[in-house]
Design a protein around this motif. Sequence first.
Motif, mmCIF file in Angstrom:
data_model
loop_
_atom_site.group_PDB
_atom_site.id
_atom_site.type_symbol
_atom_site.label_atom_id
_atom_site.label_comp_id
_atom_site.label_asym_id
_atom_site.label_seq_id
_atom_site.Cartn_x
_atom_site.Cartn_y
_atom_site.Cartn_z
ATOM 1 N N PHE A 132 0.853 -1.183 0.000
ATOM 2 C CA PHE A 132 0.000 0.000 0.000
ATOM 3 C C PHE A 132 0.889 1.234 0.000
ATOM 4 C CE2 PHE A 132 0.019 -2.105 4.195
ATOM 5 C CZ PHE A 132 0.811 -1.221 4.920
ATOM 6 N N LEU A 133 0.263 2.389 -0.220
ATOM 7 C CA LEU A 133 1.031 3.624 -0.296
ATOM 8 C C LEU A 133 1.665 3.982 1.044
ATOM 9 C CD1 LEU A 133 -1.279 5.865 -2.524
ATOM 10 C CD2 LEU A 133 0.930 4.883 -3.157
ATOM 11 N N PHE A 134 0.818 4.170 2.064
ATOM 12 C CA PHE A 134 1.301 4.710 3.335
ATOM 13 C C PHE A 134 0.577 4.066 4.515
ATOM 14 C CE2 PHE A 134 0.981 8.200 0.170
ATOM 15 C CZ PHE A 134 2.331 8.362 -0.100
ATOM 16 N N PRO A 135 1.304 3.792 5.596
ATOM 17 C CA PRO A 135 0.667 3.289 6.821
ATOM 18 C C PRO A 135 0.462 4.363 7.887
ATOM 19 C CG PRO A 135 3.008 2.899 6.952
ATOM 20 C CD PRO A 135 2.766 3.643 5.644
ATOM 21 N N TYR A 136 0.892 5.593 7.630
ATOM 22 C CA TYR A 136 1.145 6.547 8.704
ATOM 23 C C TYR A 136 -0.098 7.096 9.386
ATOM 24 C CZ TYR A 136 5.409 6.112 6.028
ATOM 25 O OH TYR A 136 6.469 5.599 5.342
ATOM 26 N N ASP A 137 -1.267 6.917 8.803
ATOM 27 C CA ASP A 137 -2.504 7.360 9.451
ATOM 28 C C ASP A 137 -3.027 6.355 10.463
ATOM 29 O OD1 ASP A 137 -2.563 9.732 8.046
ATOM 30 O OD2 ASP A 137 -3.898 8.981 6.481
ATOM 31 N N PHE A 138 -2.323 5.237 10.626
ATOM 32 C CA PHE A 138 -2.782 4.162 11.495
ATOM 33 C C PHE A 138 -1.651 3.749 12.435
ATOM 34 C CE2 PHE A 138 -4.941 4.017 7.456
ATOM 35 C CZ PHE A 138 -6.281 3.974 7.828
ATOM 36 N N ALA A 139 -2.032 3.261 13.591
ATOM 37 C CA ALA A 139 -1.034 2.750 14.520
ATOM 38 C C ALA A 139 -0.462 1.451 13.979
ATOM 39 C CB ALA A 139 -1.666 2.510 15.889
ATOM 40 N N ALA A 140 0.850 1.295 14.095
ATOM 41 C CA ALA A 140 1.493 0.092 13.574
ATOM 42 C C ALA A 140 0.917 -1.164 14.215
ATOM 43 C CB ALA A 140 2.998 0.161 13.805
ATOM 44 N N GLU A 141 0.564 -1.095 15.490
ATOM 45 C CA GLU A 141 0.035 -2.288 16.146
ATOM 46 C C GLU A 141 -1.331 -2.691 15.593
ATOM 47 O OE1 GLU A 141 -0.271 1.141 19.235
ATOM 48 O OE2 GLU A 141 1.144 0.455 17.691
ATOM 49 N N ASP A 142 -2.111 -1.714 15.131
ATOM 50 C CA ASP A 142 -3.404 -2.048 14.525
ATOM 51 C C ASP A 142 -3.227 -2.762 13.186
ATOM 52 O OD1 ASP A 142 -4.745 -0.939 16.663
ATOM 53 O OD2 ASP A 142 -5.013 1.010 15.698
ATOM 54 N N ILE A 143 -2.249 -2.311 12.407
ATOM 55 C CA ILE A 143 -1.966 -2.992 11.138
ATOM 56 C C ILE A 143 -1.392 -4.382 11.409
ATOM 57 C CG2 ILE A 143 -0.645 -2.893 8.994
ATOM 58 C CD1 ILE A 143 -0.710 0.146 9.203
ATOM 59 N N CYS A 144 -0.492 -4.477 12.371
ATOM 60 C CA CYS A 144 0.091 -5.780 12.711
ATOM 61 C C CYS A 144 -0.988 -6.773 13.118
ATOM 62 C CB CYS A 144 1.092 -5.619 13.847
ATOM 63 S SG CYS A 144 2.696 -4.986 13.350
ATOM 64 N N ALA A 145 -1.978 -6.296 13.858
ATOM 65 C CA ALA A 145 -3.051 -7.192 14.280
ATOM 66 C C ALA A 145 -3.779 -7.774 13.078
ATOM 67 C CB ALA A 145 -4.024 -6.451 15.192
ATOM 68 N N ALA A 171 9.440 6.177 8.416
ATOM 69 C CA ALA A 171 9.186 5.010 7.580
ATOM 70 C C ALA A 171 9.921 3.779 8.104
ATOM 71 C CB ALA A 171 9.594 5.305 6.143
ATOM 72 N N ILE A 172 11.142 3.955 8.548
ATOM 73 C CA ILE A 172 11.902 2.826 9.082
ATOM 74 C C ILE A 172 11.233 2.274 10.331
ATOM 75 C CG2 ILE A 172 14.075 2.204 10.215
ATOM 76 C CD1 ILE A 172 15.484 4.085 8.217
ATOM 77 N N THR A 173 10.743 3.153 11.182
ATOM 78 C CA THR A 173 10.054 2.706 12.393
ATOM 79 C C THR A 173 8.856 1.834 12.040
ATOM 80 O OG1 THR A 173 10.754 4.652 13.649
ATOM 81 C CG2 THR A 173 8.815 3.476 14.451
ATOM 82 N N TYR A 174 8.054 2.277 11.074
ATOM 83 C CA TYR A 174 6.900 1.488 10.648
ATOM 84 C C TYR A 174 7.339 0.185 9.977
ATOM 85 C CZ TYR A 174 2.887 4.470 11.675
ATOM 86 O OH TYR A 174 1.880 5.161 12.320
ATOM 87 N N ALA A 175 8.319 0.266 9.099
ATOM 88 C CA ALA A 175 8.750 -0.931 8.377
ATOM 89 C C ALA A 175 9.234 -2.007 9.335
ATOM 90 C CB ALA A 175 9.843 -0.574 7.378
ATOM 91 N N GLN A 176 9.974 -1.611 10.330
ATOM 92 C CA GLN A 176 10.468 -2.599 11.293
ATOM 93 C C GLN A 176 9.328 -3.193 12.113
ATOM 94 O OE1 GLN A 176 13.534 -0.158 13.189
ATOM 95 N NE2 GLN A 176 15.106 -1.346 12.137
ATOM 96 N N ALA A 177 8.355 -2.365 12.465
ATOM 97 C CA ALA A 177 7.217 -2.867 13.230
ATOM 98 C C ALA A 177 6.346 -3.813 12.404
ATOM 99 C CB ALA A 177 6.385 -1.695 13.743
ATOM 100 N N LEU A 178 6.256 -3.535 11.108
ATOM 101 C CA LEU A 178 5.364 -4.296 10.231
ATOM 102 C C LEU A 178 6.056 -5.439 9.496
ATOM 103 C CD1 LEU A 178 3.393 -1.305 8.641
ATOM 104 C CD2 LEU A 178 2.703 -2.734 10.569
ATOM 105 N N GLY A 179 7.360 -5.556 9.637
ATOM 106 C CA GLY A 179 8.096 -6.601 8.939
ATOM 107 C C GLY A 179 8.221 -6.363 7.453
#
Length: 259
Positions: A34-47, A90-98
Amino acid sequence: MPRFAANLSMLFTEVPFLDRFERAARTGFEAVEFLFPYDFAAEDICARIDKHQLQIVLHNLPAGDWAAGERGIACDPARVVEFRAGVAQAITYAQALGVPQLNCLAGKAPAGVDAAVLRSTLVENLRFAATELRAAGLRLLIEPINPFDIPGFYLTRTDQALDILDEVDASNAFVQYDIYHAQRTEGEIAATLQKHLERIGHVQLADNPGRNEPGTGEINYRYLFAHLDRIGYDGWVGCEYRPARTTEIGLGWRTALTA
């Protein structure tokens, strides 16, 4: 057969973003982008990815004010501080999301800025991003986009992207090759994929005209899917198209064009 990843910024858009993960899994996708995850908490996407046993193969670095029409800031000399802060986010999100790789959109060329300054800004920003991503174990991608869909976009051709990457000189930096954009700008899809396979980190698709699903336009996707297998492309193919009707109705191309 290529492995297909659903682009959740284009597919299943009739439902809220976080609900698209379930739809992707239910329709047989094992991966998403997807384009961007930044409007959502990484833990919500991970779930969602854990619940539906999906992997995320790609998202973009922050790209300015998307809603206002910005399509990246990497070539803008007035936005360097913002760009570099976005790399960290972006790196913070990428690491959280794998997520293994991040795409950098070069952006539209700001009016009145000398061409040499645009290029040097982009190169230095990419060097910075590549260094930061390499330390985090990530790959950096840059994507040529056709100038018909986004007039004024700075990076439009494969050879231009490769020339810039030569100057950046980073072992973890690659081209994101979007078949739709390449068809509109330069053609020679099969030959380009084969010639530059080692420098292509990710492939995306849509048909032309219309940017709809494969099989609706002029691109011979049956041939290209077999070609990707023949030349040894082993990455994901991101499905970044606009469904002609609904995503589910149009998904027959996955079997019809890969049998």
